[in-house]
Design a protein around this motif. Structure first.
Motif, mmCIF file in Angstrom:
data_model
loop_
_atom_site.group_PDB
_atom_site.id
_atom_site.type_symbol
_atom_site.label_atom_id
_atom_site.label_comp_id
_atom_site.label_asym_id
_atom_site.label_seq_id
_atom_site.Cartn_x
_atom_site.Cartn_y
_atom_site.Cartn_z
ATOM 1 N N ARG A 9 0.834 -1.202 0.000
ATOM 2 C CA ARG A 9 0.000 0.000 0.000
ATOM 3 C C ARG A 9 0.868 1.251 0.000
ATOM 4 N NH1 ARG A 9 -1.633 3.300 3.694
ATOM 5 N NH2 ARG A 9 -0.929 2.026 5.426
ATOM 6 N N LYS A 10 1.935 1.254 0.822
ATOM 7 C CA LYS A 10 2.848 2.405 0.865
ATOM 8 C C LYS A 10 3.550 2.592 -0.473
ATOM 9 C CE LYS A 10 3.829 2.217 5.810
ATOM 10 N NZ LYS A 10 4.821 1.854 6.830
ATOM 11 N N GLU A 11 3.956 1.486 -1.062
ATOM 12 C CA GLU A 11 4.641 1.558 -2.361
ATOM 13 C C GLU A 11 3.726 2.157 -3.432
ATOM 14 O OE1 GLU A 11 6.440 -1.615 -5.540
ATOM 15 O OE2 GLU A 11 6.677 -2.092 -3.415
ATOM 16 N N ILE A 12 2.472 1.724 -3.437
ATOM 17 C CA ILE A 12 1.518 2.233 -4.435
ATOM 18 C C ILE A 12 1.227 3.706 -4.183
ATOM 19 C CG2 ILE A 12 -0.883 2.054 -5.218
ATOM 20 C CD1 ILE A 12 -0.612 -0.999 -4.712
ATOM 21 N N THR A 13 1.094 4.088 -2.909
ATOM 22 C CA THR A 13 0.838 5.495 -2.578
ATOM 23 C C THR A 13 2.002 6.377 -3.027
ATOM 24 O OG1 THR A 13 -0.416 4.759 -0.643
ATOM 25 C CG2 THR A 13 0.229 7.065 -0.697
ATOM 26 N N ASN A 14 3.214 5.930 -2.755
ATOM 27 C CA ASN A 14 4.400 6.690 -3.181
ATOM 28 C C ASN A 14 4.458 6.818 -4.700
ATOM 29 O OD1 ASN A 14 5.256 7.058 -0.539
ATOM 30 N ND2 ASN A 14 6.618 5.275 -0.570
ATOM 31 N N ARG A 15 4.110 5.730 -5.389
ATOM 32 C CA ARG A 15 4.136 5.744 -6.851
ATOM 33 C C ARG A 15 3.098 6.729 -7.388
ATOM 34 N NH1 ARG A 15 6.809 5.797 -11.180
ATOM 35 N NH2 ARG A 15 6.018 4.606 -12.917
#
Length: 197
Positions: A9-15
């Motif tokens: 979820r954090k990775e997708i938000t950062n992306r």
């Protein structure tokens, strides 16, 4: 399991945060293309639809984490800028000047070694004449055999010598002139004679 999902979820938000400026730019460009299509006509709308199709192309699954997402955003930005330039009416291909035919043959400098170098005179190109090593000419087994046959039968020809010695003629065409240079034989017509006979 929840740690894995939180990481995703954090990775997708950062992306999404990284891609937001590109999406905004896309929307601005799309609006610019539509505005230009109304002013310029069908040619601009075709170019605009091609640019939109290029930018909205579906992408694959992507790269592993940490493999250069900034580079992708920069590439997308560059592609969008190129699409904008393509729709501008003043965009033209740069003119490349062609070179002339060059110098005529033989007008260049001669390549050679400067004077004073050992081995060759200045201006001459090529291999220096190597000093011959090994035994002196005419001192080999075949040369002494040929010399004794010529002394025993003056006026003998090379084909006759080759038959008597049991060898090919081409070898004798090298050996006998060497003996002649050494002052041991002389040639008169086709025949060979001992020197001074």
């Amino acid at each position: 399991m929840s740690d894995f999902l939180d990481d995703r979820r954090k990775e997708i938000t950062n992306r999404l945060k990284e891609l937001q400026p590109v999406v905004d730019e896309f929307n601005r460009l799309e609006a610019a293309v539509e505005a230009l299509a109304g002013v310029i006509g069908s040619a601009a709308s075709e170019a605009g639809s091609a640019a939109v199709a290029t930018v909205t192309r579906r992408r694959g699954p992507g790269r592993p984490r940490g493999s250069g997402t900034r580079k992708k955003a920069a590439k997308a930005k560059a592609a969008a800028a190129a699409a904008t330039k393509a729709t501008a009416p003043e965009a033209a291909t740069p003119v490349v000047e062609r070179k002339g035919p060059g110098r005529p043959k033989g007008s260049g400098k001669k390549v050679g070694r400067p004077a004073g170098k050992v081995g060759r005179p200045a201006g001459k190109v090529g291999r220096p004449k190597a000093r011959r090593g090994g035994r002196p000419k005419g001192s080999g087994k075949r040369a002494t055999e040929a010399l004794s046959l010529v002394q025993g039968q003056p006026g003998i020809t090379i084909p006759e010598l080759a038959v008597k010695m049991g060898i090919k003629q081409n070898y004798l065409y090298r050996v006998l002139p060497g003996l002649e240079q050494g002052g041991k034989l002389e040639k008169k017509g086709r025949g060979w004679y001992p020197k001074g006979s």
